[in-house]
Design a protein around this motif. Structure first.
Motif, PDB file in Angstrom:
ATOM      1  N   CYS A 109       0.845  -1.197   0.000  1.00  0.00           N
ATOM      2  CA  CYS A 109       0.000   0.000   0.000  1.00  0.00           C
ATOM      3  C   CYS A 109       0.881   1.248   0.000  1.00  0.00           C
ATOM      4  CB  CYS A 109      -0.929  -0.016   1.214  1.00  0.00           C
ATOM      5  SG  CYS A 109      -0.073   0.219   2.794  1.00  0.00           S
ATOM      6  N   PRO A 110       0.296   2.445  -0.239  1.00  0.00           N
ATOM      7  CA  PRO A 110       1.107   3.670  -0.278  1.00  0.00           C
ATOM      8  C   PRO A 110       1.946   3.889   0.970  1.00  0.00           C
ATOM      9  CG  PRO A 110      -1.076   4.102  -1.159  1.00  0.00           C
ATOM     10  CD  PRO A 110      -1.114   2.708  -0.616  1.00  0.00           C
ATOM     11  N   ALA A 111       1.409   3.518   2.147  1.00  0.00           N
ATOM     12  CA  ALA A 111       2.148   3.747   3.389  1.00  0.00           C
ATOM     13  C   ALA A 111       3.357   2.827   3.513  1.00  0.00           C
ATOM     14  CB  ALA A 111       1.226   3.550   4.588  1.00  0.00           C
ATOM     15  N   CYS A 112       3.290   1.654   2.908  1.00  0.00           N
ATOM     16  CA  CYS A 112       4.374   0.678   3.040  1.00  0.00           C
ATOM     17  C   CYS A 112       5.308   0.647   1.839  1.00  0.00           C
ATOM     18  CB  CYS A 112       3.796  -0.729   3.232  1.00  0.00           C
ATOM     19  SG  CYS A 112       2.791  -0.922   4.729  1.00  0.00           S
ATOM     20  N   SER A 113       4.888   1.232   0.721  1.00  0.00           N
ATOM     21  CA  SER A 113       5.669   1.101  -0.508  1.00  0.00           C
ATOM     22  C   SER A 113       6.856   2.040  -0.575  1.00  0.00           C
ATOM     23  CB  SER A 113       4.775   1.351  -1.733  1.00  0.00           C
ATOM     24  OG  SER A 113       4.226   2.668  -1.679  1.00  0.00           O
ATOM     25  N   ASP A 114       7.029   2.905   0.442  1.00  0.00           N
ATOM     26  CA  ASP A 114       8.197   3.775   0.457  1.00  0.00           C
ATOM     27  C   ASP A 114       9.474   2.981   0.713  1.00  0.00           C
ATOM     28  OD1 ASP A 114       6.721   6.001  -0.050  1.00  0.00           O
ATOM     29  OD2 ASP A 114       6.427   6.505   2.062  1.00  0.00           O
ATOM     30  N   HIS A 115       9.310   1.759   1.169  1.00  0.00           N
ATOM     31  CA  HIS A 115      10.469   0.917   1.458  1.00  0.00           C
ATOM     32  C   HIS A 115      10.688  -0.022   0.280  1.00  0.00           C
ATOM     33  CE1 HIS A 115      10.209   2.448   5.538  1.00  0.00           C
ATOM     34  NE2 HIS A 115       8.945   2.095   5.554  1.00  0.00           N
ATOM     35  N   PRO A 116      11.708   0.208  -0.525  1.00  0.00           N
ATOM     36  CA  PRO A 116      11.941  -0.626  -1.709  1.00  0.00           C
ATOM     37  C   PRO A 116      12.335  -2.041  -1.325  1.00  0.00           C
ATOM     38  CG  PRO A 116      13.817   0.810  -1.325  1.00  0.00           C
ATOM     39  CD  PRO A 116      12.750   1.217  -0.341  1.00  0.00           C
ATOM     40  N   PRO A 117      12.158  -2.988  -2.254  1.00  0.00           N
ATOM     41  CA  PRO A 117      12.606  -4.362  -1.991  1.00  0.00           C
ATOM     42  C   PRO A 117      14.097  -4.374  -1.695  1.00  0.00           C
ATOM     43  CG  PRO A 117      11.262  -4.247  -3.977  1.00  0.00           C
ATOM     44  CD  PRO A 117      11.547  -2.836  -3.579  1.00  0.00           C
ATOM     45  N   PRO A 118      14.542  -5.251  -0.832  1.00  0.00           N
ATOM     46  CA  PRO A 118      15.970  -5.292  -0.485  1.00  0.00           C
ATOM     47  C   PRO A 118      16.832  -5.654  -1.683  1.00  0.00           C
ATOM     48  CG  PRO A 118      14.834  -7.244   0.335  1.00  0.00           C
ATOM     49  CD  PRO A 118      13.770  -6.311  -0.169  1.00  0.00           C
ATOM     50  N   LEU A 119      17.995  -5.000  -1.801  1.00  0.00           N
ATOM     51  CA  LEU A 119      18.928  -5.309  -2.870  1.00  0.00           C
ATOM     52  C   LEU A 119      19.587  -6.661  -2.604  1.00  0.00           C
ATOM     53  CD1 LEU A 119      20.714  -1.882  -3.458  1.00  0.00           C
ATOM     54  CD2 LEU A 119      19.129  -3.032  -5.010  1.00  0.00           C
ATOM     55  N   LYS A 120      19.689  -7.452  -3.646  1.00  0.00           N
ATOM     56  CA  LYS A 120      20.364  -8.731  -3.528  1.00  0.00           C
ATOM     57  C   LYS A 120      21.876  -8.509  -3.406  1.00  0.00           C
ATOM     58  CE  LYS A 120      16.568 -11.146  -4.153  1.00  0.00           C
ATOM     59  NZ  LYS A 120      15.999 -12.028  -3.137  1.00  0.00           N
ATOM     60  N   SER A 121      22.515  -9.393  -2.682  1.00  0.00           N
ATOM     61  CA  SER A 121      23.961  -9.276  -2.510  1.00  0.00           C
ATOM     62  C   SER A 121      24.662  -9.956  -3.679  1.00  0.00           C
ATOM     63  CB  SER A 121      24.382  -9.925  -1.186  1.00  0.00           C
ATOM     64  OG  SER A 121      25.782  -9.886  -1.039  1.00  0.00           O
ATOM     65  N   PHE A 122      25.381  -9.169  -4.473  1.00  0.00           N
ATOM     66  CA  PHE A 122      26.103  -9.700  -5.621  1.00  0.00           C
ATOM     67  C   PHE A 122      27.568  -9.297  -5.519  1.00  0.00           C
ATOM     68  CE2 PHE A 122      21.814  -9.746  -7.353  1.00  0.00           C
ATOM     69  CZ  PHE A 122      21.798 -10.919  -8.107  1.00  0.00           C
ATOM     70  N   THR A 123      28.447 -10.269  -5.431  1.00  0.00           N
ATOM     71  CA  THR A 123      29.874  -9.986  -5.488  1.00  0.00           C
ATOM     72  C   THR A 123      30.256  -9.731  -6.947  1.00  0.00           C
ATOM     73  OG1 THR A 123      30.452 -12.319  -5.783  1.00  0.00           O
ATOM     74  CG2 THR A 123      30.282 -11.481  -3.515  1.00  0.00           C
ATOM     75  N   GLN A 124      31.461  -9.256  -7.165  1.00  0.00           N
ATOM     76  CA  GLN A 124      31.908  -8.988  -8.529  1.00  0.00           C
ATOM     77  C   GLN A 124      31.888 -10.268  -9.362  1.00  0.00           C
ATOM     78  OE1 GLN A 124      35.462  -6.622  -9.020  1.00  0.00           O
ATOM     79  NE2 GLN A 124      36.054  -7.707 -10.860  1.00  0.00           N
ATOM     80  N   THR A 125      32.303 -11.371  -8.760  1.00  0.00           N
ATOM     81  CA  THR A 125      32.306 -12.645  -9.482  1.00  0.00           C
ATOM     82  C   THR A 125      30.900 -13.059  -9.877  1.00  0.00           C
ATOM     83  OG1 THR A 125      34.280 -13.372  -8.281  1.00  0.00           O
ATOM     84  CG2 THR A 125      32.960 -15.078  -9.371  1.00  0.00           C
ATOM     85  N   LYS A 126      29.935 -12.889  -8.948  1.00  0.00           N
ATOM     86  CA  LYS A 126      28.547 -13.252  -9.237  1.00  0.00           C
ATOM     87  C   LYS A 126      27.963 -12.350 -10.319  1.00  0.00           C
ATOM     88  CE  LYS A 126      27.241 -15.375  -4.826  1.00  0.00           C
ATOM     89  NZ  LYS A 126      26.327 -15.297  -3.660  1.00  0.00           N
ATOM     90  N   ILE A 127      28.337 -11.074 -10.304  1.00  0.00           N
ATOM     91  CA  ILE A 127      27.856 -10.153 -11.333  1.00  0.00           C
ATOM     92  C   ILE A 127      28.376 -10.585 -12.697  1.00  0.00           C
ATOM     93  CG2 ILE A 127      28.071  -7.795 -12.228  1.00  0.00           C
ATOM     94  CD1 ILE A 127      27.957  -6.790  -9.372  1.00  0.00           C
ATOM     95  N   PHE A 128      29.663 -10.926 -12.769  1.00  0.00           N
ATOM     96  CA  PHE A 128      30.244 -11.368 -14.036  1.00  0.00           C
ATOM     97  C   PHE A 128      29.555 -12.640 -14.531  1.00  0.00           C
ATOM     98  CE2 PHE A 128      34.611  -9.213 -14.545  1.00  0.00           C
ATOM     99  CZ  PHE A 128      34.072  -8.009 -14.138  1.00  0.00           C
ATOM    100  N   ASP A 129      29.253 -13.559 -13.607  1.00  0.00           N
ATOM    101  CA  ASP A 129      28.567 -14.793 -13.992  1.00  0.00           C
ATOM    102  C   ASP A 129      27.130 -14.512 -14.427  1.00  0.00           C
ATOM    103  OD1 ASP A 129      30.829 -16.228 -13.406  1.00  0.00           O
ATOM    104  OD2 ASP A 129      30.174 -16.813 -11.395  1.00  0.00           O
ATOM    105  N   PHE A 130      26.454 -13.594 -13.731  1.00  0.00           N
ATOM    106  CA  PHE A 130      25.055 -13.278 -14.030  1.00  0.00           C
ATOM    107  C   PHE A 130      24.920 -12.731 -15.444  1.00  0.00           C
ATOM    108  CE2 PHE A 130      21.195 -10.748 -14.016  1.00  0.00           C
ATOM    109  CZ  PHE A 130      20.302 -11.521 -13.283  1.00  0.00           C
ATOM    110  N   PHE A 131      25.823 -11.834 -15.826  1.00  0.00           N
ATOM    111  CA  PHE A 131      25.751 -11.197 -17.140  1.00  0.00           C
ATOM    112  C   PHE A 131      26.633 -11.883 -18.185  1.00  0.00           C
ATOM    113  CE2 PHE A 131      24.609  -7.681 -14.229  1.00  0.00           C
ATOM    114  CZ  PHE A 131      23.362  -7.366 -14.756  1.00  0.00           C
ATOM    115  N   LYS A 132      27.274 -12.997 -17.790  1.00  0.00           N
ATOM    116  CA  LYS A 132      28.133 -13.752 -18.720  1.00  0.00           C
ATOM    117  C   LYS A 132      29.180 -12.843 -19.354  1.00  0.00           C
ATOM    118  CE  LYS A 132      24.494 -17.085 -19.823  1.00  0.00           C
ATOM    119  NZ  LYS A 132      23.475 -16.506 -18.923  1.00  0.00           N
ATOM    120  N   ILE A 133      29.834 -12.058 -18.511  1.00  0.00           N
ATOM    121  CA  ILE A 133      30.838 -11.115 -18.986  1.00  0.00           C
ATOM    122  C   ILE A 133      32.137 -11.852 -19.302  1.00  0.00           C
ATOM    123  CG2 ILE A 133      32.297  -9.150 -18.323  1.00  0.00           C
ATOM    124  CD1 ILE A 133      29.936  -8.133 -16.671  1.00  0.00           C
ATOM    125  N   LYS A 134      32.676 -11.571 -20.461  1.00  0.00           N
ATOM    126  CA  LYS A 134      33.927 -12.177 -20.882  1.00  0.00           C
ATOM    127  C   LYS A 134      35.061 -11.180 -20.676  1.00  0.00           C
ATOM    128  CE  LYS A 134      31.671 -14.965 -24.448  1.00  0.00           C
ATOM    129  NZ  LYS A 134      31.611 -15.261 -25.909  1.00  0.00           N
TER     130      LYS A 134
END
Length: 311
Positions: free
Chosen positions: A92-117
């Motif tokens: 609801c409007p009163a509760c939506s000011d709090h965004p969903p929590p950010l997921k914890s992504f290390t640099q290695t996980k980010i590279f794997d997530f986006f398949k960065i070469k």
């Protein structure tokens, strides 16, 4: 931009949007399926529910139940009006000011997530405005009468930490929506086949990129593959859901990203009011027209396009 899609439900009783898989085990409320299949339970649990905005329990209009405080609101009483039942958690409007929590992504996980070469910057020739100017001077008056605006490659943030934060924001948003990252069009067996996406089907002929624009496109693809993303940050808005903000200056006519997702026939999506679909091919025969649906797979364009097809 908005990350809400339509779903069918009874209009006579309060509706709780279906939770995401990660929340389903912890759900203490009844699911929409339970509500629809067990009307006696609905009368017992929600018979006295009223709209927190207007104070009415009018069942002629759908009531949404907040996943955090359990307050109810008529969809038409909310501002902005909620035009369709959201998929996933709704606040609801009163509760939506709090965004969903950010997921914890290390640099290695980010590279794997986006398949960065990993590769050196020298493996791809950089395009600069000076190079473009020199090309124009060499051609001289021959192309003067055909002068047109060309696409520019985006300029990624120089700071590696800033780029990681940009990619982390996108990875977190896609993960929250249970989506996979994809930088290409995808074809599923139950949707449109790859053979349906042919230029000869396009009504009036397919527009062809110039040689210069094609080079710009290839250059941007190469930057993405080595982790040099456009200067964009995915943020959460309490009304619109996930949206995109520029995280640096972007010039006019800059190529940001290609639109990706699953390819399907438009005829299969006529009653789908997803706010992030995009037309891919308009055929002379409407039954062969295609649309891109980034609801399971997609990239940052999923949060940029954001057109409310329902209205």
């Amino acid at each position: 931009m908005a990350d809400r899609q339509s779903t069918s439900a009874s209009s006579a009783q309060p509706i709780r949007p279906s939770p995401s898989p990660s929340r389903r085990r912890l759900q203490k409320y009844r699911s929409i399926k339970d509500i629809i299949d067990n009307p006696d339970v609905v009368r017992q649990d929600y018979n006295d529910t009223v709209c927190d905005q207007c104070g009415s329990g009018d069942r002629d209009h759908q009531l949404l139940l907040c996943d955090k405080c359990d307050k109810a609101y008529h969809m038409l009483c909310l501002r902005p009006i909620v035009v369709r039942v959201p998929i996933g958690p709704w606040y609801c409007p009163a509760c939506s000011d709090h965004p969903p929590p950010l997921k914890s992504f290390t640099q290695t996980k980010i590279f794997d997530f986006f398949k960065i070469k990993k590769c050196t910057a020298s493996s791809v020739k950089r395009i600069s405005p000076q190079d473009s100017s020199r090309r124009r001077r060499r051609t001289g008056a021959i192309v003067h009468h055909k002068r047109r605006r060309r696409l520019l490659p985006y300029t990624p943030s120089e700071d590696t930490k800033i780029r990681l934060e940009q990619m982390r924001s996108l990875a977190s948003a896609l993960t929250y929506l249970s989506m996979e990252f994809s930088d290409d069009l995808t074809y599923s067996f139950d949707m449109a086949p790859r053979g349906a996406n042919l230029a000869m089907f396009e009504d009036g002929g397919m527009q062809v990129l110039s040689k210069e624009d094609t080079k710009t496109l290839e250059y941007c693809r190469a930057m993405l593959k080595r982790g040099e993303c456009p200067p964009l940050l995915v943020v959460y808005d309490s009304c619109e859901g996930y949206t995109v903000e520029a995280d640096g200056p972007i010039k006019d006519m800059t190529l940001i990203t290609e639109y990706t997702g699953d390819v399907d026939f438009i005829k299969n999506r006529e009653h789908d009011d997803c706010d992030s679909m995009m037309t891919l091919l308009l055929a002379s025969n409407p039954s062969k027209s295609l649309v891109i649906c980034p609801d399971k797979r997609g990239n940052i364009a999923r949060f940029i396009n954001g057109i409310n097809n329902f209205t």
